[in-house]
Each structure stands twice: as structure tokens, then as C-alpha cells.
Design a protein around this motif. Sequence first.
Motif, mmCIF file in Angstrom:
data_model
loop_
_atom_site.group_PDB
_atom_site.id
_atom_site.type_symbol
_atom_site.label_atom_id
_atom_site.label_comp_id
_atom_site.label_asym_id
_atom_site.label_seq_id
_atom_site.Cartn_x
_atom_site.Cartn_y
_atom_site.Cartn_z
ATOM 1 N N SER A 190 45.298 45.117 49.503
ATOM 2 C CA SER A 190 45.068 43.811 50.122
ATOM 3 C C SER A 190 43.952 43.045 49.423
ATOM 4 O O SER A 190 44.076 41.835 49.188
ATOM 5 C CB SER A 190 44.753 43.974 51.609
ATOM 6 N N THR A 191 42.879 43.746 49.075
ATOM 7 C CA THR A 191 41.761 43.056 48.413
ATOM 8 C C THR A 191 42.141 42.637 47.001
ATOM 9 O O THR A 191 41.832 41.517 46.564
ATOM 10 C CB THR A 191 40.517 43.956 48.380
ATOM 11 N N ALA A 192 42.808 43.525 46.268
ATOM 12 C CA ALA A 192 43.243 43.171 44.913
ATOM 13 C C ALA A 192 44.207 41.996 44.943
ATOM 14 O O ALA A 192 44.105 41.071 44.119
ATOM 15 C CB ALA A 192 43.899 44.381 44.253
ATOM 16 N N SER A 193 45.148 42.021 45.879
ATOM 17 C CA SER A 193 46.106 40.921 45.983
ATOM 18 C C SER A 193 45.405 39.616 46.332
ATOM 19 O O SER A 193 45.721 38.558 45.781
ATOM 20 C CB SER A 193 47.160 41.250 47.054
ATOM 21 N N LEU A 194 44.440 39.686 47.237
ATOM 22 C CA LEU A 194 43.668 38.499 47.608
ATOM 23 C C LEU A 194 42.914 37.952 46.402
ATOM 24 O O LEU A 194 42.930 36.747 46.129
ATOM 25 C CB LEU A 194 42.693 38.861 48.723
ATOM 26 N N LEU A 195 42.260 38.833 45.663
ATOM 27 C CA LEU A 195 41.493 38.405 44.493
ATOM 28 C C LEU A 195 42.392 37.820 43.415
ATOM 29 O O LEU A 195 42.077 36.786 42.816
ATOM 30 C CB LEU A 195 40.706 39.590 43.926
ATOM 31 N N VAL A 196 43.510 38.479 43.159
ATOM 32 C CA VAL A 196 44.435 37.984 42.138
ATOM 33 C C VAL A 196 44.950 36.602 42.522
ATOM 34 O O VAL A 196 45.066 35.702 41.677
ATOM 35 C CB VAL A 196 45.606 38.979 41.968
ATOM 36 N N GLY A 197 45.249 36.416 43.814
ATOM 37 C CA GLY A 197 45.754 35.120 44.251
ATOM 38 C C GLY A 197 44.753 33.999 44.061
ATOM 39 O O GLY A 197 45.096 32.932 43.540
ATOM 40 N N VAL A 198 43.490 34.226 44.470
ATOM 41 C CA VAL A 198 42.503 33.147 44.361
ATOM 42 C C VAL A 198 42.056 32.938 42.919
ATOM 43 O O VAL A 198 41.719 31.815 42.518
ATOM 44 C CB VAL A 198 41.284 33.405 45.274
ATOM 45 N N ILE A 199 42.047 34.009 42.124
ATOM 46 C CA ILE A 199 41.720 33.828 40.701
ATOM 47 C C ILE A 199 42.803 33.001 40.017
ATOM 48 O O ILE A 199 42.528 32.071 39.244
ATOM 49 C CB ILE A 199 41.565 35.188 39.994
ATOM 50 N N ALA A 200 44.082 33.350 40.298
ATOM 51 C CA ALA A 200 45.189 32.602 39.695
ATOM 52 C C ALA A 200 45.209 31.150 40.150
ATOM 53 O O ALA A 200 45.677 30.274 39.428
ATOM 54 C CB ALA A 200 46.513 33.270 40.051
#
Length: 232
Positions: free
Chosen positions: A27-37
Motif C-alpha cells: 500500500s505504501t509503495a503503491s501510494l508513493l509510486v502514484g504520487v511520484i508519477a
Amino acid sequence: MPKEGHYVNRTGWLRASVLGANDGIVSTASLLVGVIAAGMDHANVVLTGLAGLTAGAFSMAAGEYVSVSAQSDTEAADLERERRALHEDPDYELDELTAHFTDNGVQDALARQVAEQMTEHDALAAHARSELGLWEEGAADPLQAAWTSAVSFAVGAGLPLLGVLVMPTASVPMSLAVVAAMTLLALMGLGAVGAHMGGAPIRPGVLRVLFWGSVAMAVTAGVGRLFGVTMA
């Protein structure tokens, strides 16, 4: 004393640990990847990750406590019903326990003898095991599940977040690559440790978490890209 240990004795805390860590990582990795992208600046990416870690840890703790408490309440209710049945109709309950053993291949006379001896020793425990499948070693513990899930979530969530913290000036593609790499390594470790602790084959455990973690990151990265950010 038995020579061998049994992995089933670990299921209470192992399930909560693996679930919490996997949820924290993915969940944290997905959240980070989404906001970085989506092009969010580094400070806000870190803040988002910390908020996700904190909220997720408390959410896991609360969710596990509530769900395991409900399970524990159900088990207690079943045990109370069995206790009343033993008091109101002990002969029927003895026949029921005898039938349990005969259904499992024990000869009638021996099954009766075993049922009588187990009833004399601890009737409620005997019926809890035979009828309800409840064992003392596997009893639900809400507090243990809650803190285990919270801690494991926080540890898991901290791993992809670490990838953001160590490269504050990285470009969007580099940041995504670092977070993805940290996440996949963490998932590999989690899959291997979880399988080993549970006495299961390691390879399937690793492949499962890698697959679903990769899917989650890919989807959230795609959502972030919908905002039209140039990957440069």
C-alpha cells in the motif's frame, strides 16, 4: 515432550505479521509510486508516505483487534453452548464424542472407552476439539493480533519510504525505479521469511507477493500518469 515443533502453533501471530507487513509494503509503495508519477514534489511525497504509514498502522491494529475479537466472541459463545449441553444432556454428548472417534476409524468399544476417559479428564475441552475444532494453542488473541499487525505494517511501509528518503533529488523515473526496487526486494524477503516460518515452500510464497505487489504498483503508477506528467 514432543520432539518436533508444529507450525500451526504460529498461525495466530504469523498471519497477522505477514498480512501487516505485506499490506504496509504494497500500500505504501503503491501510494508513493502514484504520487511520484503524478509529479508531486519530494517533501510532499515524504509527507504522503509518512501519513500512509501512520494511518495504515493504526488501521491495521484496529481492524485486527475488531475482527479477532469477533472471532474470539464467537468461539466463546460456542463453548458456552457446549458447556450447557454437557450439563443438560451428558449422555447424549458422550454418545456424540464416541461417534466422533468411530467416524475416524476407532473401533466401537475402544471409542467408547476413550470418550469416557476424555470426558472424565476434561469434557469441555474434548468436545471443543472434536466438534468445534478449537484448540488452546490456536485460540484467538485480539491484542496480539493488533500490535503484531501494527508493528509489521509500520516496518513494511518504512522500506519503500526509505527509497524516497535516500534520494531526495532524484528525477521521477529514478525515484520510481528506486521505490520499485526497494519494494520488490522487501516483498521477496517477506515471501521467503513468511514461507520459512510457516514451513511452506519458499518459491511460491515469493512469487505470490511479487506478482500482486507489481500489479498494485503498476496500476497506481498508471493512475498517476493520467495527470499528464512528463517523465523527465
